[in-house]
Each structure stands twice: as C-alpha cells, then as structure tokens.
Design a protein around this motif. Structure first.
Motif, PDB file in Angstrom:
ATOM      1  N   SER A 145     -35.363  33.788   4.844  1.00  0.00           N
ATOM      2  CA  SER A 145     -34.831  35.133   4.640  1.00  0.00           C
ATOM      3  C   SER A 145     -33.830  35.448   5.735  1.00  0.00           C
ATOM      4  N   MET A 146     -32.874  36.300   5.404  1.00  0.00           N
ATOM      5  CA  MET A 146     -31.901  36.704   6.415  1.00  0.00           C
ATOM      6  C   MET A 146     -32.565  37.432   7.576  1.00  0.00           C
ATOM      7  N   GLU A 187     -31.421  31.147   3.316  1.00  0.00           N
ATOM      8  CA  GLU A 187     -31.816  32.474   3.787  1.00  0.00           C
ATOM      9  C   GLU A 187     -31.231  33.522   2.846  1.00  0.00           C
ATOM     10  N   GLY A 189     -30.372  37.056   1.121  1.00  0.00           N
ATOM     11  CA  GLY A 189     -30.319  38.465   1.452  1.00  0.00           C
ATOM     12  C   GLY A 189     -31.051  39.244   0.381  1.00  0.00           C
ATOM     13  N   ALA A 207     -28.474  46.023   1.215  1.00  0.00           N
ATOM     14  CA  ALA A 207     -27.371  45.169   0.766  1.00  0.00           C
ATOM     15  C   ALA A 207     -26.015  45.741   1.139  1.00  0.00           C
ATOM     16  N   ALA A 210     -23.765  44.392   4.069  1.00  0.00           N
ATOM     17  CA  ALA A 210     -23.116  43.082   4.019  1.00  0.00           C
ATOM     18  C   ALA A 210     -21.730  43.193   3.395  1.00  0.00           C
ATOM     19  N   PRO A 242     -27.263  30.621   5.092  1.00  0.00           N
ATOM     20  CA  PRO A 242     -27.342  32.024   4.708  1.00  0.00           C
ATOM     21  C   PRO A 242     -26.742  32.228   3.316  1.00  0.00           C
ATOM     22  N   ASP A 244     -26.530  35.488   1.788  1.00  0.00           N
ATOM     23  CA  ASP A 244     -26.870  36.897   2.024  1.00  0.00           C
ATOM     24  C   ASP A 244     -25.679  37.835   1.884  1.00  0.00           C
ATOM     25  N   ARG A 247     -24.139  39.010   5.346  1.00  0.00           N
ATOM     26  CA  ARG A 247     -24.811  39.945   6.281  1.00  0.00           C
ATOM     27  C   ARG A 247     -24.983  39.365   7.678  1.00  0.00           C
ATOM     28  N   THR A 248     -25.385  38.102   7.786  1.00  0.00           N
ATOM     29  CA  THR A 248     -25.603  37.534   9.125  1.00  0.00           C
ATOM     30  C   THR A 248     -24.315  37.137   9.815  1.00  0.00           C
TER      31      THR A 248
END
Length: 250
Positions: A145-146, A187, A189, A207, A210, A242, A244, A247-248
């Motif tokens: 997961s993120m 990972e 999101g 969300a 991101a 990722p 996601d 986001r990261t």
C-alpha cells in the motif's frame, strides 16, 4: 482472451473473490495462466471462476480462511495439488485494513492485521518459493500500500504491516532471486472496490492529493501485478512499484 504469455503456468491469488484480487485473477487467466482463486466466500469465488471460464480461461476456487501459519500451509498444499504439483506465480493480495486511533486499537486487531498481512504471506512464501527455486523459475507479487511510504493519521497499524511486507519483498528477492524466482510488490493508492465502498468521500479525498486526482479501478492495479508476474518484467527483482496515481512522487 488476450495474449497467452502466461500459458502453462499456475497462479495462486489470495483474496481473489473480490476487488483487486478478482481483477488480478481474471487478468492472469486472460493471459493464459491456470488461476487458483483463493478466498473465504465460496459463492463469490465460484462467481469469479465462472467469469474466467466463460471467457475461455482456466480457474478453480480454493477455500481459504487465511489467519495463521496452519491455514497458509494448508492453502499452499491444496494449491499445489490443484496445480498439478506446482505453483508458478503467487500473488499475496489478501489483507485486512482496520483504521483508527492507536489508543483505540484492540490487541486482537493488532494480532489480526499482522497475522493476515505479514505472517500469512511469510508462510506462503516459505512453503511455495523453495519449489519454485528448485524448478529455476517463479514469480511472487506482494500487494502492499502507498501508506507504507508515508504517514497517514489512523493508519499506523495497517501502514506498518505493509512496510514490513515491503522489506520482506526485498529480502525474498535477495534470497530466492539467484534461483530464478522474482519477488516484487505493488503499492496501490486508493482503489474503488467492495472493501473500500464504505469509505465514501474519504476515499475521494485521499485520492485527490495525488496528481491523478481520482481513485484507481481494480483493473488498473491488476495490470501492474500482471506485469510483475509476467516475462515482460524478467529483469525486475525486489522492486516496490507505486501504483498510486503519483501520490508518493509528490
């Protein structure tokens, strides 16, 4: 059916009766794998199997109440039997995600999260990876997961369990990679699934931070898992990818 680059391979997907797991099972089957759909709910599992078979794929349901070492060992044995003596791809997707303040988290919740999210994948890999190594090939994809990468209030327990899974991913790559077994993780999101339906606007708010600005669909996560499971990722080992919406990265 799509491309058959996974033809002849047996894939075990845990938590495969809904959400990301079901989408992954269906996509791996589209690519030619014999998919073992593992989960607690037989009715939902058979529904996934039926969808796969209707599209010309091969799948079987495997009942699995994954909660401890014994349940993981039993699943590994049943899957190997159903797979004709082998499991070539393992997707550790089953997980639980109770959120909430640390002080209000019960000891039972702490134990359950680590049992399902960390110990079950550990024991499945312990049982299945050595046989992959003996054959000189195999792929393991862990669904993380993120929130293993950054702090989110109320997600200390869940995030820490997924951070542990990330480290296991890298350690297993070092342990089994030299024998032809690739171990990687994705990972995700925020993703629209039956399990996250109850989050409502909270999912959208998470969300919105991101670059993509929206939750993922389960199929989008499954595409990344299928990539890591397949030959297109032949030189990818120990990666934590990722998926996601960026986001990261920001």
């Amino acid at each position: 059916m799509g491309s058959a680059d996974l033809a002849g391979r047996v894939a075990l997907v845990t938590g495969a009766t809904s959400g990301i797991g079901a989408a992954t099972a269906e996509l791996l089957a589209e690519r030619g794998a014999h998919v073992l759909v593992a989960g607690r709910d037989a009715a939902r599992g058979e529904t996934v199997v039926s969808r796969i078979r209707e599209r010309g794929g091969t799948a079987d349901f495997v009942a699995a109440e994954l909660a401890d070492a014994g349940s993981a060992r039993r699943l590994a044995q049943k899957a190997t039997e159903l797979g004709g003596g082998r499991v070539d791809i393992l997707v550790n997707n089953a997980g639980i995600f109770p959120f909430g303040p640390t002080a209000q988290t019960s000891p039972a919740d702490v134990d359950a999260v680590y049992d399902v999210n960390v110990k079950v994948p550990f024991h499945l890999v312990a049982r299945l990876a050595p046989a992959m190594a003996e054959r000189g090939s195999g792929a393991i994809v862990n669904v993380s997961s993120m929130v293993a990468e950054f702090a989110v209030e109320g997600m200390a327990l869940y995030g820490s369990s997924k951070a542990a899974l990330n480290l296991l991913t890298r350690a297993w790559a070092a342990e089994f990679g030299p024998y032809g077994v690739r171990v990687n993780a994705v990972e995700p999101g925020p993703t629209r699934t039956g399990g996250t339906a109850g989050m409502g606007e909270e999912l959208d708010a998470l969300a919105a931070r991101a670059p993509a600005g929206r939750p993922a669909e389960a199929r989008e996560i499954a595409e990344a898992i299928a990539y890591l499971a397949g030959d297109a990722a032949s030189f990818v080992q120990g990666a934590v990818l990722p998926v996601d919406g960026g986001r990261t990265a920001v």
